[in-house]
Design an enzyme around this catalytic site. Structure first.
Site, PDB file in Angstrom:
ATOM      1  N   ASN A 164       0.826  -1.207   0.000  1.00 52.89           N
ATOM      2  CA  ASN A 164       0.000   0.000   0.000  1.00 52.89           C
ATOM      3  C   ASN A 164       0.862   1.260   0.000  1.00 52.89           C
ATOM      4  OD1 ASN A 164      -2.460  -1.179  -0.240  1.00 52.89           O
ATOM      5  ND2 ASN A 164      -3.167  -0.763   1.833  1.00 52.89           N
ATOM      6  N   CYS A 173      -7.564   3.143   3.351  1.00 54.12           N
ATOM      7  CA  CYS A 173      -6.388   2.273   3.486  1.00 54.12           C
ATOM      8  C   CYS A 173      -5.054   2.981   3.318  1.00 54.12           C
ATOM      9  CB  CYS A 173      -6.493   1.132   2.495  1.00 54.12           C
ATOM     10  SG  CYS A 173      -7.962   0.141   2.767  1.00 54.12           S
TER      11      CYS A 173
END
Ligand code: UGA
Length: 417
Positions: free
Chosen positions: A195, A247
């Site tokens: 991420n 996220c």
């Protein structure tokens, strides 16, 4: 599945689609009743169909003992939101661990995103509990597709839990994806580093876009040109009004704090976040360039969700833009095909509209924030132009047909073009 939120439900439905038997435990009784009726409480394309089609392979329950009795691999799919310190709040994960009785037959399989070291400390606390890290890489809006066609499956397990790791890996076998077997800490890090890298890639192309604007290059062409280099790759190089969602921001911060806790300053991630915050605000100066002070101006925001095909507005750029525009004295109108209801509680001073045309009616400028397909299908040259007070468009996703808009008399501002 322990938890039938977005991750738990997507995982449950997709495992069932692969032919596995799934029991999903959710603590909210009304949610269990609704799910048992086939009602899916979130906008995720393909998910309701999968839940209904596989209804005979998925049981929804509120009971942990039913889960323990009928299953052996317990996928932990609960939220780990950030606390004020930027650390992940692990209280829900810990509550799940506390609910498990000592058993050599059961293993906890961690799907929730947790700090590196979480698995080790859980195993220290609950000696003998099987533990596997199996991070998820699903994107909202394409979760079903992502699950069924993954780039890779990551399974992290220590020596003592190797057999449980084998069983988890076997569940994914029908997908034929490369499986990465690691220790637990490395699997935890793969999730966070993925991420963080993706957020870095977007912040990078956004900075290139900003420089392109000054130097007369086109970021779309640049992204296509660098993306063909196999070492760089073409995906996640779309310049825009900044990344959002629940996220990236959380995981970048979590990784940065985790490093800081060990005394290491992760400089790059500090810049990645700052670039993104500035990117969200750049639209304001684009509007001011054409309109001057924004006091009393009406600005239509097209799209509220942090990306298309979801009703999720967490950390959405639209919220920052709305606040900033109101701070400049502008009147904000906003429209989103699915996220408007969720936005009502947050965008309290903005006018929420039932259609794009309603939002554009009498507006001094339109800002495309989310690339919902219907915005591309609007009759810009005809109906939109006739309705707007001033034909100015800031296309925050380089999504609209720039040439057609300019030919129709619009002032068009993209990102990095
Ligand atoms: C992200 C990751 O992509 C998933 O792999 C991961 O599983 C998930 O987080 C998670 O940790 O649960 P998600 O936040 O759902 O998925 O959505 P993305 O498609 O990654 O988009 C995030 C943001 O980046 C959006 O605001 C999107 O508009 C923006 N974006 C994306 C760009 O600005 N440019 C791009 O090229 C791609």
């Amino acid at each position: 599945m322990v938890g039938a939120g977005w991750v738990g439900l997507c995982t449950a439905a997709c495992f069932a689609e692969l032919g596995h038997e799934v029991v999903a435990r959710e603590i909210v009784p009304e949610k269990v009743e609704a799910l048992a009726r086939g009602e899916v409480p979130m906008h995720e394309p393909g998910l309701p169909e999968l839940v209904v089609r596989n209804a005979d392979r998925i049981t929804f329950t509120t009971s942990m003992s039913e889960l323990l009795e009928r299953t052996r691999l317990l996928f932990c799919c609960v939220d780990t939101p950030p606390t004020y310190s930027g650390d992940a709040d692990l209280s829900r994960v810990e509550a799940v661990v506390d609910e498990l009785e000592q058993s050599a037959e059961h293993a906890i399989v961690m799907k929730s995103t947790v700090p590196v070291g979480t698995g080790r400390s859980i195993q220290r606390r609950r000696d003998g509990l099987g533990y596997v890290s199996n991070p998820e890489f699903l994107k909202e809006g394409t979760a079903v597709e992502d699950f069924l066609h993954p780039d890779r499956v990551v399974v992290g397990a220590g020596e003592a839990s190797r057999a449980f790791g084998d069983r988890v890996a076997a569940l994914y076998e029908p997908l034929g994806a490369p499986t990465v077997r690691t220790d637990v800490a490395s699997a935890e890090m793969i999730k966070l580093a993925s991420n963080a890298f993706l957020a870095t890639k977007i912040s990078f192309i956004n900075e290139i876009a900003n420089v392109c604007e000054e130097l007369g290059a086109d970021v779309n062409e640049v992204a296509a040109g660098i993306g063909l280099d196999a070492r760089i790759g073409p995906r996640f190089l779309r310049a825009g009004v900044g990344w959002g969602g629940s996220c990236f921001g959380k995981d970048v911060l979590s990784l940065k704090q985790m490093a800081a806790n060990t005394g290491y300053h992760f400089q790059l991630l500090t810049a990645v976040t700052e670039v993104n915050e500035l990117q969200k605000r750049r639209t304001i100066s684009k509007l001011q360039k054409h309109l001057g002070p924004l006091v009393g101006r009406t600005v239509a925001l097209l799209g509220i969700a942090f990306k298309p095909d979801t009703d999720d507005i967490r950390d959405a750029t639209s919220l920052v833009l709305a606040g900033r525009l109101q701070g400049e004295g502008a009147h904000v109108r906003a429209y989103d095909p699915v996220a408007a209801e969720r936005a009502r509680a947050v965008l309290v001073n903005a006018e929420l509209c039932d259609s794009a045309l309603e939002a554009l009616d009498g507006a001094d400028a339109a800002v495309l924030v989310t690339e919902w397909p219907e915005f591309g299908e609007l009759d810009w040259a005809g109906e939109v132009k006739a309705r707007m007070a001033n034909p100015l468009v800031v296309d925050g996703r380089n999504f609209l047909d720039r040439e057609a808009l300019r030919a129709a008399g619009f002032t068009y501002e993209g990102i990095g073009r």
